[in-house]
Write an enzyme that holds these catalytic residues in place. Structure first.
Site, PDB file in Angstrom:
ATOM      1  N   CYS A 101      14.292   5.646 -21.189  1.00 42.40           N
ATOM      2  CA  CYS A 101      13.576   4.377 -21.048  1.00 42.40           C
ATOM      3  C   CYS A 101      12.135   4.510 -21.529  1.00 42.40           C
ATOM      4  O   CYS A 101      11.608   3.639 -22.219  1.00 42.40           O
ATOM      5  CB  CYS A 101      13.618   3.914 -19.592  1.00 42.40           C
ATOM      6  SG  CYS A 101      12.812   2.316 -19.299  1.00 42.40           S
ATOM      7  N   CYS A 202      17.543   2.992 -11.777  1.00 44.71           N
ATOM      8  CA  CYS A 202      17.155   1.624 -11.437  1.00 44.71           C
ATOM      9  C   CYS A 202      18.269   0.613 -11.661  1.00 44.71           C
ATOM     10  O   CYS A 202      18.374  -0.373 -10.933  1.00 44.71           O
ATOM     11  CB  CYS A 202      15.911   1.225 -12.214  1.00 44.71           C
ATOM     12  SG  CYS A 202      16.138   1.118 -14.005  1.00 44.71           S
TER      13      CYS A 202
END
Length: 368
Positions: A101, A202
């Site tokens: 990410c 997440c």
């Protein structure tokens, strides 16, 4: 400078934005919408990208008096992080989605868009430090270093940044501890001062990675075998196992000597999970690919510290690069190193670079 402050809706990014504003920069808050079906409320401390998080970030921006925008990067996040995570597990590897990410979203897609819109840099709430040093020719070099708060240090997941990305990145929290950040947020009147931290991974809000993989990849029954090839159990998908795993194996046959057994290899080509004794987990030689350097490319064999987990120990090692590949020889055996993990190299507190582990093994021949 004109700076985009990446605001997740949490306390860290809120204080980071405030500090950039205090430093005299022109700051614009940006919340990244990364979920294609954002929930209204957070399901747990693991969730992210909810409408609630976007609202929390907006409230902080209002307190600071800065412009605020939501940038939709859900499709990019799905392709570069979620799909990559799924594919890596399907191939028998154990990825770290936070590194991906940072590499693909926060310091590529976000930074590229910010620069295209005329901004100079991006600031985030990561716990790390950027230290500026002067080269012999008078030019300034920016180095990535560990945070002062060792318990919160996030330099490992930032090890994928290259020198150009680092030149446009700010981490205002690196010289502060987490309790101090919460106190500062409260003093600034931020609603998020006591908001719980989010946790990896997440996009798997309930924390059940095996369940998520099962839903995404489907059941694929196969055998659990020992190192001699004897079947000692069964599984519903080899992708749900990782090297070093001990719990949840459900073996039907105990080891002859009664010793606990661990996953020592995942074989996606035959859909087998191999288990063995703990002594088979110790490795001291790593081959990494997809090398990323936070500064100058290291030349020859260099003494480094090697870290293979986000909050793991650092081990004395030697490393040398060969194009996009890196060889790392650790001075002691490390247990439970799986292909797909990242090895991040340090020189003291400075991050040298990182690579994705392609293979790990035990070498008995000294280097050099």
């Amino acid at each position: 400078m004109r700076v985009v402050a990446a605001m997740s809706g949490g306390v860290d990014s809120a204080v980071a934005a405030a500090r950039m504003l205090d430093a005299g920069h022109e700051v614009v808050g940006v919340h990244l919408a990364l979920s294609q079906s954002a929930a209204t409320l957070r399901e747990s401390a693991r969730g992210c990208c909810t409408i609630e998080d976007a609202g929390d970030a907006r409230r902080v921006a209002d307190v600071l008096g800065i412009p605020f925008y939501v940038w939709d990067m859900a499709a990019r996040f799905k392709r570069d992080v979620v799909d990559d995570f799924r594919a890596e597990y399907a191939a028998g590897r154990t990825p770290n989605p936070c590194l991906r990410c940072n590499e693909k979203i926060k310091f590529a897609a976000l930074l590229d868009k910010a620069v295209a819109l005329g901004f100079d840099a991006v600031a985030t709430g990561h716990y790390a430090q950027v230290v500026e040093t002067v080269n012999p020719d008078g030019t300034v070099r920016r180095e990535l270093h560990r945070a002062v708060d060792a318990a919160k240090d996030q330099s490992y997941v930032l090890g994928v940044l290259d020198a150009d990305q680092l030149a446009r990145s700010f981490f205002p929290l690196g010289d502060t501890t987490k309790p101090q950040i919460r106190q500062e947020a409260a003093e600034r009147g931020f609603y998020v001062a006591s908001k719980p931290d989010s946790h990896d991974i997440c996009f798997i809000a309930d924390g059940d990675t095996r369940g998520w993989l099962g839903r995404e990849l489907g059941e694929a029954p196969g055998d659990i075998v020992d190192t001699d090839g004897a079947v000692v159990g069964s599984h519903d998908g080899a992708f749900a196992y990782t090297v070093g795993q001990r719990r949840g194996l459900g073996l039907s046959r105990p080891a002859p000597d009664g010793q606990p057994r661990y996953v020592v290899e995942v074989r996606p080509d035959t859909n087998q999970v191999v288990v063995g004794t703990a002594d088979l987990l110790g490795v001291n030689a790593l081959t990494g690919d997809h090398a990323r350097w936070c500064g100058p490319h290291p030349r020859g064999v260099v003494e480094v510290g090697a870290q293979v987990r986000a909050h793991g120990a650092e081990y004395a090692a030697r490393a040398w690069a060969d194009g996009d590949s890196v060889e790392v020889r650790v001075d002691e055996r490390i247990r439970g190193v799986a292909p797909g993990q990242s090895v991040v190299l340090y020189d003291g507190t400075r991050v040298v670079g990182s690579a994705t582990i392609a293979a790990a093994r035990l070498e008995r021949t000294p280097v050099g």
